[in-house]
Design an enzyme around this catalytic site. Structure first.
Site, PDB file in Angstrom:
ATOM      1  N   GLY A 293     -25.717   5.339 -16.332  1.00 28.55           N
ATOM      2  CA  GLY A 293     -25.075   4.542 -15.287  1.00 28.55           C
ATOM      3  C   GLY A 293     -25.490   3.093 -15.467  1.00 28.55           C
ATOM      4  O   GLY A 293     -24.739   2.232 -15.917  1.00 28.55           O
ATOM      5  N   ARG A 330     -32.576  -3.018  -3.940  1.00 28.90           N
ATOM      6  CA  ARG A 330     -33.561  -2.553  -4.930  1.00 28.90           C
ATOM      7  C   ARG A 330     -34.930  -3.243  -4.811  1.00 28.90           C
ATOM      8  O   ARG A 330     -35.959  -2.560  -4.868  1.00 28.90           O
ATOM      9  CB  ARG A 330     -33.006  -2.693  -6.358  1.00 28.90           C
ATOM     10  CG  ARG A 330     -31.678  -1.953  -6.583  1.00 28.90           C
ATOM     11  CD  ARG A 330     -31.270  -1.880  -8.033  1.00 28.90           C
ATOM     12  NE  ARG A 330     -32.147  -1.022  -8.780  1.00 28.90           N
ATOM     13  CZ  ARG A 330     -33.143  -1.432  -9.537  1.00 28.90           C
ATOM     14  NH1 ARG A 330     -33.346  -2.715  -9.708  1.00 28.90           N
ATOM     15  NH2 ARG A 330     -33.925  -0.573 -10.142  1.00 28.90           N
ATOM     16  N   CYS A 361     -33.013  -9.187   9.613  1.00 30.54           N
ATOM     17  CA  CYS A 361     -34.146  -9.299  10.537  1.00 30.54           C
ATOM     18  C   CYS A 361     -35.256  -8.314  10.196  1.00 30.54           C
ATOM     19  O   CYS A 361     -35.563  -7.414  10.996  1.00 30.54           O
ATOM     20  CB  CYS A 361     -33.676  -9.096  11.969  1.00 30.54           C
ATOM     21  SG  CYS A 361     -32.703 -10.481  12.500  1.00 30.54           S
TER      22      CYS A 361
HETATM   23  N1  LLP Z   1     -27.312  11.591 -14.131  1.00 34.55           N
HETATM   24  C1  LLP Z   1     -27.906  12.040 -13.013  1.00 34.55           C
HETATM   25  C2  LLP Z   1     -27.897  13.477 -12.725  1.00 34.55           C
HETATM   26  C3  LLP Z   1     -28.516  11.139 -12.126  1.00 34.55           C
HETATM   27  O1  LLP Z   1     -29.101  11.599 -11.031  1.00 34.55           O
HETATM   28  C4  LLP Z   1     -28.486   9.764 -12.409  1.00 34.55           C
HETATM   29  C5  LLP Z   1     -29.103   8.809 -11.492  1.00 34.55           C
HETATM   30  C6  LLP Z   1     -27.839   9.331 -13.586  1.00 34.55           C
HETATM   31  C7  LLP Z   1     -27.276  10.280 -14.426  1.00 34.55           C
HETATM   32  C8  LLP Z   1     -27.742   7.902 -13.976  1.00 34.55           C
HETATM   33  O2  LLP Z   1     -28.974   7.295 -14.124  1.00 34.55           O
HETATM   34  P1  LLP Z   1     -29.045   5.842 -14.788  1.00 34.55           P
HETATM   35  O3  LLP Z   1     -28.540   5.963 -16.215  1.00 34.55           O
HETATM   36  O4  LLP Z   1     -28.226   4.918 -13.985  1.00 34.55           O
HETATM   37  O5  LLP Z   1     -30.496   5.495 -14.725  1.00 34.55           O
HETATM   38  N2  LLP Z   1     -31.059   3.752  -7.043  1.00 34.55           N
HETATM   39  C9  LLP Z   1     -31.967   3.795  -8.166  1.00 34.55           C
HETATM   40  C10 LLP Z   1     -31.494   4.712  -9.269  1.00 34.55           C
HETATM   41  C11 LLP Z   1     -31.215   6.119  -8.803  1.00 34.55           C
HETATM   42  C12 LLP Z   1     -30.595   6.948  -9.876  1.00 34.55           C
HETATM   43  C13 LLP Z   1     -30.168   8.272  -9.373  1.00 34.55           C
HETATM   44  N3  LLP Z   1     -29.640   9.116 -10.390  1.00 34.55           N
HETATM   45  C14 LLP Z   1     -32.185   2.377  -8.688  1.00 34.55           C
HETATM   46  O6  LLP Z   1     -31.579   1.446  -8.152  1.00 34.55           O
HETATM   47  O7  LLP Z   1     -32.979   2.177  -9.586  1.00 34.55           O
END
Ligand code: LLP
Length: 437
Positions: A293, A330, A361
């Protein structure tokens, strides 16, 4: 990494002291549009996708990239990735709905949820979406729903928890005995055996160890274990896998001094070991999936924001913005670093240390602590970098601040791809009962 190279990697550069993104002057953009605003760079999204695809193609031809929709769900991003040939990883029925609405067909979606409800399963079955389950009990429920609907049980996948996780923050590490995700080694064989017994014909397997991984070595142990388990399931249960999904988690260099993930090393760790077991001939030739992602969406977007207040409280200097944790949570949630640049460095004077804060706030509304920037003024504009992943998707209208608009830049053109919310939008789903009218 050299600072200018680091900026260039993100399609950013200063020309005569003015910040350009995707070849456009950020100062011209803020003249025409309200801040805060998210700006997305189409070419950079495409470039990141292609970089990953090229690396996979070099190592193993039967591969697919499932873009993790949760990082950025904007329909235009989904459409551009679809046009590159991407597949899509969804974590909820809402994300599946979004993909389908953007014209993505259900055979390009994997549904890796957790804590599925029966209506989640019904939605997946009705829309012919491949489901990647998270527990033994879900298998029993899903099979029943297939039977009630009189539908054929075709393909099923499970998320394996290899117990070795990694990530930029404890909240983003998704493997380990105490972690809610996936099925542990002790239950995985039993789960596939049951799935076979229940009449599922085709199988996949998945793991995702965490998010924000910049050292490819972090994948080594989990993958070793994953591959060991895959061979065990194939031998013990007597099934073959159609696909093996190595998840996402690929990190990006948020900090100018951070080392970017070494894609060659990443591919070597994943693909070399995977090919070794494929070449042994025991597991057939499954399709290799990954689910990035952040790697695709993060660097391709910045937030442009205006300074409304410079406050020297006699102890500390604050630069107060119209962006805050409602637009990018974040830093507050994970203590994450997002680099912040001035859009105009023309009058570079002395450098001062600022806490860059938002208008929410809460004292935690800090986007950058003790940042060294040239003497800032009220009315100046700043760019918050790497906001494309988990930026808008985790934004909120907290403090009743409508969410900002999103712009897309492609080949020098600017397109508005999301309107800013209005006060009306904030209230539109509320219903006042009669006695309060
Ligand atoms: N596949 C699964 C099953 C996942 O749970 C996730 C992310 C991804 C792929 C993609 O991960 P990436 O390649 O984006 O690292 N809010 C957090 C990140 C939470 C990710 C949750 N799952 C942040 O802002 O760092």
């Amino acid at each position: 990494m050299d600072f200018v190279d680091w900026l260039n990697r993100k399609d950013l550069e200063y020309r005569n002291g003015e910040l350009y993104f995707a070849n456009l002057n950020t100062l011209n953009i803020v003249e025409k549009y309200n801040t805060p605003i998210y700006i997305i760079n189409e070419q950079l999204i495409r470039k990141r996708y292609k970089q990953l695809k090229d690396i996979l193609n070099l190592g193993y031809k039967k591969n697919r990239i499932y873009y993790a929709v949760k990082s950025n769900t904007n329909l235009s991003i989904l459409k551009m990735l679809r046009s590159e040939g991407s597949y899509f990883d969804c974590s909820s029925t809402g994300e599946i709905y979004t993909c389908l609405k953007s014209g993505i067909s259900s055979d390009r979606i994997i549904y890796t949820g957790n804590m599925f409800t029966n209506s989640d399963f019904e939605f997946a079955i009705d829309n012919d979406v491949l489901t990647n389950l998270d527990s033994y009990s879900q298998l029993i429920r899903l099979a029943k729903i297939y039977e009630n609907k009189g539908k054929d049980k075709k393909i099923i996948s499970f998320r394996f928890n290899p117990e070795f996780g990694a990530g930029h923050h404890p909240h983003t590490i998704t493997a380990g005995k105490k972690i809610k995700f996936g099925i542990l080694e002790t239950q995985i064989v039993k789960t596939y055996t049951k799935a076979k017994e229940l009449g599922f014909k085709k199988f996949g397997i998945h793991q995702h160890i965490g998010s924000g991984i910049t050292d490819a070595k972090d994948y080594e142990r989990p993958i070793e274990k994953f591959l060991f388990i895959i061979e065990k399931i194939v031998n013990d249960v007597g099934i073959q896998f159609e696909f093996i999904d190595f998840g996402g988690g690929l990190g990006i260099p948020y900090h100018p001094e951070a080392n970017p993930l070494d894609l060659n090393k990443y591919s070597e760790i994943i693909i070399k070991n995977f090919r070794n077991i494929v070449e042994k001939g025991e597991i057939g030739e499954p399709i290799l999936f990954i689910e990035p992602g952040r790697y695709i969406s993060a660097e391709a977007s910045i937030i442009l924001t205006q300074i409304n207040t410079i406050k020297d409280n006699g102890y500390k200097l604050f630069a107060g913005l119209d962006a805050g944790f409602h637009t990018l949570i974040r830093p507050t949630l994970y203590g994450s670093y997002h680099h912040i640049l001035a859009c105009n460095m023309k009058n570079e004077k002395k450098v001062l240390k600022y806490d860059i804060v938002g208008p929410i706030c809460e004292s935690g509304d800090v986007l950058g602590k003790e940042r060294e920037l040239h003497d800032l003024n009220e009315g100046d504009y700043l760019a918050i970098l790497d906001a494309g992943a988990y930026g808008f998707t985790m934004s909120s209208p907290y403090n009743s601040r409508p969410r900002p608009a999103e712009l897309l830049i492609n080949d020098g053109n600017i397109y508005k791809i999301r309107d800013e919310e209005t006060f009306e939008d904030l209230l539109k789903s509320q219903i006042i009962p009669k006695h309060l009218k």
